[in-house]
Scaffold this active site. Sequence first.
Site, PDB file in Angstrom:
ATOM      1  CG  ASP A   1       3.712 -26.661  -0.511  1.00  0.00           C
ATOM      2  OD1 ASP A   1       3.906 -26.594   0.308  1.00  0.00           O
ATOM      3  OD2 ASP A   1       2.883 -28.067  -0.437  1.00  0.00           O
TER       4      ASP A   1
ATOM      5  CG  ASP B   1       3.481 -31.339  -4.114  1.00  0.00           C
ATOM      6  OD1 ASP B   1       2.910 -30.303  -2.805  1.00  0.00           O
ATOM      7  OD2 ASP B   1       3.063 -32.276  -4.813  1.00  0.00           O
TER       8      ASP B   1
ATOM      9  CG  ASP C   1       1.244 -31.725  -1.088  1.00  0.00           C
ATOM     10  OD1 ASP C   1       2.124 -31.096  -0.315  1.00  0.00           O
ATOM     11  OD2 ASP C   1       1.071 -33.018  -0.613  1.00  0.00           O
TER      12      ASP C   1
ATOM     13  CB  CYS D   1       3.959  -0.452   1.938  1.00  0.00           C
ATOM     14  SG  CYS D   1       2.890  -1.283   3.404  1.00  0.00           S
TER      15      CYS D   1
ATOM     16  CB  CYS E   1      -1.500   0.149   0.994  1.00  0.00           C
ATOM     17  SG  CYS E   1      -0.039   0.542   2.980  1.00  0.00           S
TER      18      CYS E   1
END
Lengths: 54, 731
Positions: free
Chosen positions: B624, B628, B442, B39, B36
Amino acid sequence: MTALAWLIPVALFLGGLGLAAFLWALNTNQFEDLDGAAWRALQDDETGPPNHRS
Amino acid sequence: MAQVLTELTAGPPAVARDQERIESETTTLVVENMHCGGCMRKVEQALSREPGVISARANLSARRVTVISEKGRRTADDLIEALAKAGYKAAPLLDDAGDAGRADKDFLRRVGVAGFAAANIMLLSVSVWSGQAGDMEQSVQTLFHWLSALIALPAVAYAGQPFFRSAVEALKARNLNMDVPISLAILLATGMSLFQTMRGSEHVYFDASVSLLFFLLIGRYLDQRMRTRAAGAAANLLGLRSMMATVVHADGSTERLPARLLSPGMRILVATGERIGVDGRIVDGAGAIDESLITGEAEPVTAEPGRQVFAGTLNMGQPLVIEATATNEGTLLAEIGRLMTAAEQGRGRYVRLADRAARLYAPAVHLLGLTTFIGWMLLGHEWEPALTAAIAVLIITCPCALALAVPAVQVAATSRLFGQGVLVKAPDGLERLAEIDTIVFDKTGTLTMGEPRLVDPQSCRDEILSRAAALAAASRHPYARAVVKEARARGLDPVAATNVREVAGAGLARETERGEERLGSALWCGVSGETGDLATLWFKPAEGDPVALRFEDHLRPDAAKVIGSLRKAGYRVELLSGDRQAAVEVAAREAGIEHWHARQNPAQKIARLEALKAEGRKVLMVGDGLNDAPALAAAHASISPSTAADVSQTAADLVFQGERLGAVAEALAVAKAAHRMALQNFGLSLGYNAIFVPLAVIGYATPLIAAIAMSSSSIAVTANAVRLRSKRLKV
């Protein structure tokens, strides 16, 4: 007819100015970070324009 | 007033002028959690405060920051450190998608030129049309036509290049894509109109050809921008896990090198919390290693000298020195990568919806144009009116709406998903997602949060917890971190104890006035008879009995609900995990999944996917871990959480952020809706064609009609696509 001889070049010239402005903005990377630009408009502690070297 | 003027004309301040004489260098960093305006400002301030930094400019859309600093004064690591202190995770930009950015600007330039030309020609055309209804003189009409020609010719030559180039490429490959009839129509229309202008006749199509170009360019630009944005985001994700390693030389000195410069035999120092960059043997040091990347198992394994370790795993304990046995392409990591590439190639060429339409459309359009021309000639007309009619047919059938139909919908779908934290890596990923009927999940990190949490936290008293947390803060073990997190969540604010000693594979201990406190395994805390099926940490206070702290890896908060709604919608849901049987069974039960398999290695996962594919199913893989990644590449479509290994993120079609599994259901719903809407848009455009093509064939398609058909079909198609942003969707 004389009106046209004036108006058409004027219309084209003004349109050309608009195009030139768009191309300039594009070349100075003003379209790169639209989200960031939106936020910067609301910030009020910037003391000056940053050095644009890109 | 005079003073203000003087200030305005004084020129740049003296400081800036001095700075221009100093040599500077530019560094670009990727900042992960800048989301934003606040930040952005903090990032820029944190960097500007660093000595030697001239300026820092953040790019919020791309999540990057460009820093200009005095040459040699600040390294990228210094800047990253400065950002870390401010609370922002940064990394050097690995793979610069600068070229894609330039392509975007190029397109936008052409759009600008085409837009300018279209607007001004339309200005002249509308005058001519109203003049034709009234009493415009022939000379004025001819003047306007010539002006239109003067504007149109350079505009078409410049803005039309993307289409002309693409058409030439296709023809060279003896193919017909969408761009061939487009280029043909534009060139013929402009050429024919120029010819007509020179002869002074009425029907001139400059406005149609340039407006056509304008709308088509917009469609192309949207498509291109989506790819650039996805590529940029993907490059960022890779950068955040860039691999540098510390090499220990024979004389004991250390040097930081990028992973690609490592070779077998080198000794690498891996700090606590750093990923190991090579396959190798531990030479010095002990502790624990998180191998979840490779095995999928969350519980760390003990590390001691002589143990084999793999690239990509995480060092949880004390710093280790590893002698490399395999680097870069030779590592297990790379092997998995190769498995993945093979799977990807085996997936076959998915033909995009728009291209499929083009295959039918282009020849049909050409045939129609030719037929019109021949038909007119046969009916006894001159070649000129026949050609005009044929060109009118080509323009009207020009896929203005068709070329816009799919990009418009995809942009709407992608931006809607962006807003929900789902990154669509490639537009055809979205198309493939719409065809899914089976989903394979997974477990660790996908269905579950990937972080252990305290089971039954109420049973642990605050006092016990805060003392355990004081000990735990000294360790990076995931259970220790979980204890600290739970303490913080209760507002206990644990302060790390100072005199803590850690014994690898056993636990932590420290001396207090009242005696020794211990946190660790059952054996370490003097507890006997523990079966320890569920992960347990024991805390032995200075006086009193040991207390058990049990952990489990919780399912994502909405996992059960999401699985339930997916099953209700008719998807077949399966769970494939590399973890132990017991853990997988529990997870499957909690999530409500009937079909599950445990202890799956990458090859077994692919085998299961192949079996499902052989049944004729289209499988979505959600995963992840590194184990995988090959499955993600082999599936029909794939989604990965953003906390995944970088290899998995590269393989997946979509990446979702945040804790909610609901993002997967959202993505499916949006993909299906986008598919429906793309078909609706095709229907709309074909509908317009059905109305206007007969007019063109008979010869009633005047430039006015052509322009109206063009604009209204484009607007209708875009408006329909915009609906996707706010429609309420369910799976």
